[in-house]
Design a protein around this motif. Sequence first.
Motif, PDB file in Angstrom:
ATOM      1  N   ALA A 253       1.192  -1.317  -0.294  1.00  0.00           N
ATOM      2  CA  ALA A 253      -0.079  -0.151   0.207  1.00  0.00           C
ATOM      3  C   ALA A 253       0.970   1.122   0.531  1.00  0.00           C
ATOM      4  O   ALA A 253       0.205   2.012  -0.873  1.00  0.00           O
ATOM      5  N   ILE A 254       1.776   1.506   0.520  1.00  0.00           N
ATOM      6  CA  ILE A 254       2.790   1.988   0.769  1.00  0.00           C
ATOM      7  C   ILE A 254       3.485   2.354  -0.531  1.00  0.00           C
ATOM      8  O   ILE A 254       3.802   3.618  -1.619  1.00  0.00           O
ATOM      9  N   GLU A 255       3.962   1.606  -1.044  1.00  0.00           N
ATOM     10  CA  GLU A 255       4.494   1.297  -2.392  1.00  0.00           C
ATOM     11  C   GLU A 255       3.948   1.945  -3.219  1.00  0.00           C
ATOM     12  O   GLU A 255       4.291   3.050  -4.827  1.00  0.00           O
ATOM     13  N   LEU A 256       2.187   1.309  -3.570  1.00  0.00           N
ATOM     14  CA  LEU A 256       1.280   2.032  -4.495  1.00  0.00           C
ATOM     15  C   LEU A 256       0.726   3.201  -4.489  1.00  0.00           C
ATOM     16  O   LEU A 256      -0.516   4.654  -4.059  1.00  0.00           O
ATOM     17  N   ASN A 257       1.783   4.027  -3.149  1.00  0.00           N
ATOM     18  CA  ASN A 257       1.343   5.526  -2.652  1.00  0.00           C
ATOM     19  C   ASN A 257      -0.556   6.263  -2.087  1.00  0.00           C
ATOM     20  O   ASN A 257      -1.185   6.420  -1.848  1.00  0.00           O
ATOM     21  N   LEU A 258      -0.982   5.172  -1.821  1.00  0.00           N
ATOM     22  CA  LEU A 258      -2.274   4.641  -0.524  1.00  0.00           C
ATOM     23  C   LEU A 258      -2.353   5.355   0.986  1.00  0.00           C
ATOM     24  O   LEU A 258      -3.238   5.525   1.065  1.00  0.00           O
ATOM     25  N   VAL A 259      -1.164   5.472   0.885  1.00  0.00           N
ATOM     26  CA  VAL A 259      -0.716   5.477   2.631  1.00  0.00           C
ATOM     27  C   VAL A 259      -0.213   7.135   2.706  1.00  0.00           C
ATOM     28  O   VAL A 259       1.107   6.931   3.176  1.00  0.00           O
ATOM     29  N   HIS A 260      -1.520   8.094   2.809  1.00  0.00           N
ATOM     30  CA  HIS A 260      -0.336   9.421   3.739  1.00  0.00           C
ATOM     31  C   HIS A 260      -2.058  10.304   4.042  1.00  0.00           C
ATOM     32  O   HIS A 260      -2.922   9.552   3.510  1.00  0.00           O
ATOM     33  N   LYS A 261      -1.911  11.143   4.102  1.00  0.00           N
ATOM     34  CA  LYS A 261      -3.509  12.040   4.890  1.00  0.00           C
ATOM     35  C   LYS A 261      -4.057  12.320   4.080  1.00  0.00           C
ATOM     36  O   LYS A 261      -5.276  12.725   4.062  1.00  0.00           O
TER      37      LYS A 261
ATOM     38  N   ALA B 256      -1.962   4.264   7.722  1.00  0.00           N
ATOM     39  CA  ALA B 256      -2.100   2.717   7.473  1.00  0.00           C
ATOM     40  C   ALA B 256      -3.094   2.728   6.681  1.00  0.00           C
ATOM     41  O   ALA B 256      -4.012   3.618   6.894  1.00  0.00           O
ATOM     42  N   SER B 257      -2.870   1.697   6.272  1.00  0.00           N
ATOM     43  CA  SER B 257      -3.949   0.822   4.939  1.00  0.00           C
ATOM     44  C   SER B 257      -5.288   0.630   5.283  1.00  0.00           C
ATOM     45  O   SER B 257      -5.191   0.376   6.603  1.00  0.00           O
ATOM     46  N   ASP B 258      -6.392   0.575   4.537  1.00  0.00           N
ATOM     47  CA  ASP B 258      -7.251   0.525   5.229  1.00  0.00           C
ATOM     48  C   ASP B 258      -7.539  -0.842   5.528  1.00  0.00           C
ATOM     49  O   ASP B 258      -8.078  -1.945   6.720  1.00  0.00           O
ATOM     50  N   LEU B 259      -6.619  -1.707   5.385  1.00  0.00           N
ATOM     51  CA  LEU B 259      -6.711  -3.334   5.225  1.00  0.00           C
ATOM     52  C   LEU B 259      -6.135  -3.724   5.906  1.00  0.00           C
ATOM     53  O   LEU B 259      -7.019  -4.908   6.785  1.00  0.00           O
ATOM     54  N   THR B 260      -4.346  -2.905   7.094  1.00  0.00           N
ATOM     55  CA  THR B 260      -4.439  -3.104   7.960  1.00  0.00           C
ATOM     56  C   THR B 260      -5.256  -2.754   8.875  1.00  0.00           C
ATOM     57  O   THR B 260      -5.116  -3.180  10.218  1.00  0.00           O
ATOM     58  N   VAL B 261      -5.737  -1.604   9.309  1.00  0.00           N
ATOM     59  CA  VAL B 261      -6.546  -1.049  10.283  1.00  0.00           C
ATOM     60  C   VAL B 261      -7.538  -2.335  10.254  1.00  0.00           C
ATOM     61  O   VAL B 261      -7.971  -2.524  11.763  1.00  0.00           O
ATOM     62  N   LYS B 262      -8.815  -2.736   9.216  1.00  0.00           N
ATOM     63  CA  LYS B 262     -10.009  -3.834   9.061  1.00  0.00           C
ATOM     64  C   LYS B 262      -9.406  -4.889   9.791  1.00  0.00           C
ATOM     65  O   LYS B 262      -9.776  -5.438  10.761  1.00  0.00           O
ATOM     66  N   LYS B 263      -7.786  -5.407   9.653  1.00  0.00           N
ATOM     67  CA  LYS B 263      -7.235  -6.500  10.241  1.00  0.00           C
ATOM     68  C   LYS B 263      -6.919  -6.405  11.571  1.00  0.00           C
ATOM     69  O   LYS B 263      -7.119  -7.339  12.563  1.00  0.00           O
ATOM     70  N   ARG B 264      -6.759  -4.954  11.950  1.00  0.00           N
ATOM     71  CA  ARG B 264      -6.305  -4.855  12.792  1.00  0.00           C
ATOM     72  C   ARG B 264      -7.606  -5.179  14.160  1.00  0.00           C
ATOM     73  O   ARG B 264      -7.228  -5.836  15.841  1.00  0.00           O
ATOM     74  N   GLN B 265      -8.581  -4.936  13.737  1.00  0.00           N
ATOM     75  CA  GLN B 265     -10.293  -4.545  14.837  1.00  0.00           C
ATOM     76  C   GLN B 265     -10.658  -5.653  14.967  1.00  0.00           C
ATOM     77  O   GLN B 265     -10.826  -5.466  15.431  1.00  0.00           O
ATOM     78  N   GLN B 266     -10.416  -6.441  12.998  1.00  0.00           N
ATOM     79  CA  GLN B 266     -10.471  -7.568  13.849  1.00  0.00           C
ATOM     80  C   GLN B 266      -9.588  -8.588  14.519  1.00  0.00           C
ATOM     81  O   GLN B 266     -10.570  -9.117  15.587  1.00  0.00           O
ATOM     82  N   GLN B 267      -8.425  -8.116  14.131  1.00  0.00           N
ATOM     83  CA  GLN B 267      -8.037  -9.243  15.726  1.00  0.00           C
ATOM     84  C   GLN B 267      -8.358  -8.899  17.026  1.00  0.00           C
ATOM     85  O   GLN B 267      -8.964 -10.011  17.989  1.00  0.00           O
ATOM     86  N   ARG B 268      -8.456  -7.252  17.466  1.00  0.00           N
ATOM     87  CA  ARG B 268      -8.815  -7.046  18.655  1.00  0.00           C
ATOM     88  C   ARG B 268     -10.642  -7.475  19.113  1.00  0.00           C
ATOM     89  O   ARG B 268     -10.694  -8.083  20.276  1.00  0.00           O
ATOM     90  N   ALA B 269     -11.292  -7.955  17.837  1.00  0.00           N
ATOM     91  CA  ALA B 269     -12.556  -7.970  18.528  1.00  0.00           C
ATOM     92  C   ALA B 269     -12.653  -9.921  18.758  1.00  0.00           C
ATOM     93  O   ALA B 269     -13.245 -10.006  19.947  1.00  0.00           O
ATOM     94  N   TYR B 270     -11.506 -10.311  17.806  1.00  0.00           N
ATOM     95  CA  TYR B 270     -11.833 -11.441  18.123  1.00  0.00           C
ATOM     96  C   TYR B 270     -10.777 -12.036  19.476  1.00  0.00           C
ATOM     97  O   TYR B 270     -11.031 -12.751  20.348  1.00  0.00           O
TER      98      TYR B 270
END
Length: 386
Positions: A119-127, A133-147
């Motif tokens: 995601a960083i290389e594709l220029n997706l991560v910035h303000k 962090a990328s939306d995918l990374t945030v989603k996976k972290r939220q799923q991990q916390r919920a689990y």
Amino acid sequence: MATDDEGVRVIVQDCADRCRRMALHHNVNGRVKPSTAVPINEDFSYATKRLEPLTEICGSNSGETFRILTEYAASFRIEAIKVTEKGATELGAIKRMCDKNWWMRRLRKIFNQAYQQTAIELNLVHKYKQIYASDLTVKKRQQQRAYNEQMLSSMSVINDAGQRFSLKELSDLNVSNPAVRKAELMVRMRGFEELSKEHGHQGIFITITCPSKYHAVYSKSGQPNPKYQHLTPYQANQYLCGLWSRIRAQWNRKDIKPYGFRVSEPQHDGTPHWHILLFVEPQHIDELKQVVSHYALEEDGDEKCAAQNRCDFKLIDPEKGSATGYIAKYVSKNIDGLGLDVGVYGENPITAAQRVDAWASCWCIRQFQQIGGASVSVWRELRRLN
């Protein structure tokens, strides 16, 4: 590449099975073909002792087996297990590499970091797109916390008095709870500040930033940075750790003993920078700043605006506000975002804190560190006595 945890589990099972087959085959037959030449689905039917426990099989030739399995793990960019006299043995390391849980922890980390770096290389991560962090990374972290919360809520313990508590209730009582964690950090920092006032020490706030080659995009426009060398946030943080170790070594040689706290947080593109609140004797302030400036500009110090952007110093003036209050917003931003009206880049502070948490988890970055003073374990025990 696997796209979810189920795909990772399939790869994990294959890796663990293959390691076990290679370990068994090598010890039964005395030799083994190079790991790259062993088909994943080869059944090794001629290895008559394939079901014999690894403890009995691998003991005779554990050194060579450990080397082969380590080379195989290295093909996935997994570091070798360190074998020491008091720690892991060669046989213990072999058994770990034959365990799917060992592989799961490491491959999940590798895949998550690969998603984020892509995601960083594709220029997706910035303000202007996906901050910190990328939306995918945030989603996976939220799923991990919920689990994790679901698992803790489903398990309970009973004490000697017959009282029953869920693990979630007990977890919320310690620093796993963001509110408790933030309160403890603020109390410890306030204690350092009061100690500095008693001894007449000067407070100073330092910000250290990575060279341009660690930044994927420009800070103002969000456009790709041509100087970027495809380095990950983890590598950037390792650079800061190395820089910090040299700074502290030089302070020690000069008999400068500062104390305080360090906060590591992401800039909008996910590149870490450090905020450091220190207290030191007033006569050492100039020398302290000189050491930080010297080492901060040691690498690529001749690039444009390096002297202005690489490190920054602000002396704490008690008449304008407390040192603890100065760093409070950085602590809140990195934990839960509560108490903040808006983020650094105008973002929602609660959402920003969740994205920062995902960033730190993905890249295994330690966000807070005490500098000087007694260990936190001693501090907590004394608090219990008080």
